[in-house]
Each structure stands twice: as structure tokens, then as C-alpha cells.
Design an enzyme around this catalytic site. Sequence first.
Site, mmCIF file in Angstrom:
data_model
loop_
_atom_site.group_PDB
_atom_site.id
_atom_site.type_symbol
_atom_site.label_atom_id
_atom_site.label_comp_id
_atom_site.label_asym_id
_atom_site.label_seq_id
_atom_site.Cartn_x
_atom_site.Cartn_y
_atom_site.Cartn_z
ATOM 1 N N HIS A 179 51.868 34.703 40.367
ATOM 2 C CA HIS A 179 51.192 34.515 41.661
ATOM 3 C C HIS A 179 51.764 33.412 42.551
ATOM 4 C CE1 HIS A 179 49.319 31.349 39.395
ATOM 5 N NE2 HIS A 179 48.473 32.136 38.761
ATOM 6 N N ASP A 225 45.574 38.940 39.501
ATOM 7 C CA ASP A 225 45.012 37.722 38.915
ATOM 8 C C ASP A 225 43.491 37.861 38.818
ATOM 9 O OD1 ASP A 225 44.616 35.245 37.806
ATOM 10 O OD2 ASP A 225 45.195 34.099 39.579
ATOM 11 N N HIS A 279 48.749 40.881 35.647
ATOM 12 C CA HIS A 279 48.054 39.590 35.548
ATOM 13 C C HIS A 279 46.537 39.764 35.657
ATOM 14 C CE1 HIS A 279 48.346 35.018 36.469
ATOM 15 N NE2 HIS A 279 47.150 35.306 35.977
ATOM 16 N N ASP A 317 49.681 30.218 31.303
ATOM 17 C CA ASP A 317 48.919 30.584 32.497
ATOM 18 C C ASP A 317 48.365 29.375 33.242
ATOM 19 O OD1 ASP A 317 48.115 32.515 34.327
ATOM 20 O OD2 ASP A 317 46.070 32.376 33.587
ATOM 21 N N ARG A 320 38.654 37.717 29.613
ATOM 22 C CA ARG A 320 37.674 36.741 29.086
ATOM 23 C C ARG A 320 37.184 37.040 27.670
ATOM 24 N NH1 ARG A 320 39.295 33.452 32.985
ATOM 25 N NH2 ARG A 320 38.382 33.839 35.036
#
Lengths: 428, 312
Positions: free
Chosen positions: A235, A308, A63, A154, A67
Site C-alpha cells: 500500500h 488492505d 492484502h 505488515d 483477524r
Amino acid sequence: MDIYLKNIRVVNPLQNLDGIFNILISNGIISYFGTVPSDSIPPETKIIEGENLICVPGLFDIHVHFRDPGQTHKEDIYSGIKAAANGGFTGVLVMPNTSPPIDNTQIVEYIKSKSEGQIVDVFISAAITKGLEGKQITSMNTLAKGGVVMFTDDGYSIVNSEVMRRAFDYSAPFDYLISQHCEDHNLTQGFSANDGEVATKLGLKGYPKVAEEIILSRDVLLAEYCNNRRYHAQHISTKNSVEIIRRAKEKGLRVSCEVTPHHFSLDETYLETFDTNYKMNPPLRSKDDVEGLISGLKDGTIDCIASDHAPHSAFEKEVEFEKAANGVIGLETSLGVTLTYLYHKGHLTLNQIIEKMSINPRKILGLDPIVFKTGKSANMTIFSLDEEWIVDKQFFKSKSKNTPFDGFKLKGKPKYIINKGMLFTSNL
Amino acid sequence: MEKEVLSKPYLLSSDDLTIEDVNLIFDRVKYFEYHYSLGATFNDLNGYTVALAFFEPSTRTRISFEIAAKRLGGNTILFSSATSSLTKGESLLDTLHTIEAMDVQIFVVRHSGCGVPLFLQRNTNKIVINAGDGKHEHPTQALLDSYTILKHFGYINGLKVCIVGDVLHSRVARSNIILLKKLGAQIAFSGPGTLIPRHFSIWNVNFFRTIDEAIDWADVIMLLRLQNERMDSGLVPSLSEFSRLYGLTVERISRKPELVVLHPGPVNYGIELQYEAPSFPNVLIQTQVTHGVFVRMALLSLLVKTYESRAK
């Protein structure tokens, strides 16, 4: 390039392997494993003395947010790869909330071509719905043929149950992996902290634990209803979420889940100073939840540890608390925090940690397992189990510095990764 | 001479104040009240410039601080977000540093975001005073409320104070809970289930289902403003039901005339308070406003002393 790992402790739970070995790697292939005849070591070989180091199957972070495309001021594929390598990871799964999002094969091709030949393997997850809008499902088969290994919207949790049912049903003939960031957005509007003691004192709008648990429970029910689909919860952050997954696994459902290092090491009290480096989604929870997560890690309910990794620039974090972007980076602290808070505190064995940071993420995504033997390609992480260090974000390779662990003293540190015949040395 | 400085050179939360700090402030309030009534002038803030940084609309708090600063001989500059470069997208930190560069020593900050004064204080070595930040705190309001209660009863320890209405969204409530508990008062809440914080047990307070039950128990009723947006967002089903359960009416006050009623203003007449009620002698809303100026004079004067003693 030849690399010689000399007298190094090698651990791979998949092979029941734990012992001191010598390894010679030539052009990315393990040419000798166990003993290496001295006359077979070419001149100019890079020698790594194995004293106090451990060599394990390359770590995998299931995870991360790179960007790219769209917000490359925060991170791009190259800087993300460097951050992963610096933190000891040889593989990552990137999330689809780029701009534009990963909902078509052009973006998939862009990421593949940019990450090709890099030391870190970049795997791709794509959106479940077009534009991450939670309405129409994407062309999953086309995306999967293009290389996508998981589907998730997500941060934009799919609240509409009918859309989620369609995602499960449509993917059923191909048995794709469907994953969810579990959040009932109706319950979390305007949140900036866990709905608990600290948010109450600070006057912050709370994110109730049930907002996560409601969607997680529903998804588990739907996955079962749609003939036991493969489902991965991202998560998870609450004690009850662990219990929901535990029960689902007992029933024999094909569900898995991950937890982040910040959720098992930190709690909501870190928010008391309105420090935006502790602001993320899901938020830091109560001490009780931290205990619940650790118990879920121990008994195997929680399959993976995932960072994450969510880079944000200073100008997006050094602002009014409620306006600050959610998310923290984690690739370069994940291993150190895990070893400090789980291994050295006696919660998990080294084997369990390797399972959760390397073996299980690959297994969940259906990737080839990593085995150490002559003739196999070398994909490995080398770290120190006992070295103590102070986290200094200035050393990070990530473009962003939004870590909650700056200044923390950790025990256990990434040193090298080896993959595709390349070696990366960590500077942390 | 007694210790004349506070424990911290800023005020961001009621938690920044020790009991000694509060006593020092209240002594100073009495001093200013007395000497002001004799026509004295003061120069505690001579050479100081106070920035009234109001990023959110305010009438009484802004004017109160402005009068307080001017009575102490200080300069004030008014900064309001509607007319500033913030509307051009200037960041809050840039705004702070811009004002700072013009030799301003005191920032009085009102902002809709929780924690903004603390955020600014971390980024400046000047004096920061929280004049209300989002739903977090409004410590000078708590100080003037406590002073008003103290002046009326002569003591605070053991008094029963019930905060009525929208506690969930109220910074006034949060600052008052901390300060009044520190001074020995017992606290209770009364209000709709949707406007009472779910985790209110952390404060160890009582709860009353209706204002009638609250009045039976309390020495002081502290009303809060019910904002229209609570209605619009559906947290309260109807104004009529709200005022029937939690509105303070003349009839209800008449039942217990010794009851003291406070309200931080501005009042929604007909919702939390009946229009005729303020004529009752123990409805101290105007007194709160008057005390507000002297409390802020005391605070400004002591913060400047504290700041100077640290600079030495």
C-alpha cells in the site's frame, strides 16, 4: 453442479482474449468454451445470461486482514471469505498480524484447515520476524514448506536495517518474496493523519510522507545489495514512493508494489469532520499524491490494487478520533471503486484493471495463472461494468462496517464468482 | 429588535462563527459588563443545566464557565474524568448519553483528544461548547482574546498580532488565527523550528526568527505556555536558549511600552515571561481572565436563544 454462461463477454489479457462466448462449467471444469452444443447442457444447469456482464480471471486481493485467530469479533476466516466472494474475489492473501501472529506452522495449519474447500482460495503470508517484534527472523523455510507464499511484518515495519538485511540474505537461496509496510515508526509516533494541511488545521499529529519513503528507499537499496531480491512494497501512498519504485524497476530490480482503492480515490480533506472511517495507516494523502498514484497505475509502476481490508468493530471506531483504530474494510467496494475512479474516468483500460486485480498479484506470489480453455478449472469473476449502485454497508458480508465509501455512488458492480465448482451470487 | 441568534446552536471551532456572530457576542458582552457593574441579576439560563465535562485538568476555563452559567441563573454539574466511570473503561459515548439522560441541555467539553466536542455534538441534539480539545481549538479563549484586543485598541482590523512559542501544540493559537484573521488582523508566528507547524503557510502568516523581530513588527504579542514535556521530549534543547530567543522580559517590553501582551495562562514565569513583567499596564493577562467570564455569559445566553429558536 453445472453452470452455463450464455453469450458473455470474456476478457483475459493473458490470452489476448476479449469477445462474446458461451461457457459450460461442469464440476468446476470448463467443459466447453466458445460454443456449447445445446444437447450437452444437462437439466438443472444454472444458466447465467451474459448480457451486460463481463467474465474475467478470478480477482485476487493480495492484502487482507481476516483477524483469525485472535480477534474474531472483527472478522473470521468464514466471514472474510464471504466478504471476498461478495466483492468478486476468488483469492486473497491474509496478513500475519493475527493474535498470536502467523510466525509458526501451527497457525498456518489452522488457517489452511479452516479455509479448505471454501469458494475463496486463502493464501497465507507469514511474519518476517518472530512475534512481529522486528528482532529474530522466523523459520522461513519451514513456513514456506507449510504453504506460506510471502513474508512481511505488515503493520510492524522493520526499521532496523540489519534485521531487514538478514531477512533478504536468509531468504536468498530459496528466493522467497519479502514484503514491507514501509513506515519509519520513529517519525510516526502518535500520528492520526497525513502531515499536511488538514492535520495542521485540526491539530492532529502528522504522519510525514518521508516516513514511508525512507523505509521504501532503504529497502530498495538493500534488495539490490542482497543480489536483487524479490521485494513487494505494500500500500504505497505518496507520489515520491511511486517515483522510487519507478526508478528501481528501470534499474531492473525485482520490486513490485500495490495501492489501495482508498488511496487513489480519496484524499486527506475527508478527515476534516474527524470521521474515523477515513482513519487508516498509511493515512489519506494530498491531492498531489492521488495524482501521482494514478500516474503510477497508468504507466505500470504500480502492479496491484489491494484493499488492505482491515475490519474493526464499531466500539473501536466510534470513539475519540485519536484513539480510534486505524484501518478500513475494502473487499466489498474494491472493484466498484476501481471501476468508478480508474476505468470510467479514463485512467486505466479494462485489461490494465484485470492485470492489477488478478494477473499481477498471482504472478508476484508465484501462483498459477488462470487461463480460460476447455479442460481447465474455472476460476472467474463476473461483474457489470456499467451498473450504478449506492454503497450500503448493511449489505456487507464482513462482520465489520468500517468503510469510507458508505453512501458513495459507484459505477460497476460485482455479480458472481465461480471457483472450485461453486457459484457465489453477490447481494450488493 | 436586531437578530438575536447565532448562525449555529453550538460552538466547536472559531470557524463556526461569522463576523455577525462575533459582533452579536461582543455586544452582549458589553451589555453584561455594564449591567453586572450596576448589580443587575440575570435569568437567561433559568431552567438550564450545564454539564462542565472536563476530561482534562483545567482551572480558569472551568471556573470561568461555572461562574458565567451561575450568574445567568443556570445550574451546573461538574464532571471530571479522574473521578468518573471513564477510569472504569466506560466509553465516551456512554458517558455522554448517561449525562444526557439526566436532563442536561448544555455540554461544555474539555478533552485531550482533537475533535472530541465535534464527535459528541454529532451524537447529541443538545448544545455543545468546545472548551479546548487537544491541539485542535479553544474558541472561547479566542473570543475573549479578541474582545480584550478590541477593548484596548477600539478596533481589530489591521492590527498586527504575533503568536510566540509552541504554536505546533497550541489549540489557543489555532482558534485565534481563524478568529483574528476573520476580524481583519494580520498574524505572525515566532518560535523554535520544532514547535512551528511545518505547513503554516496554509494560514498565510508571517514568521519571525526571534521575539525581538516579532516585537518590532507587532501591536500585540500573544505568548503561549511552553509545556515541560516539550523539554523532556527533546523538541527544545534548553530552557535558557528558549527564553533567550522567545522569552518576554522587562527589558524587551520597555523597548516598546505600547506593546500589548496576552497570555492564555497558566504562565511559566522565567520561561516565556519574566516574573516582573505583568506589572506593566499593557500586559493584560488578568484582564483576559475577567473578560473571559463575560464572554462566556454572552455565548451561553446567545446559544440558548439560538437553541430555543430552532426548537420552535
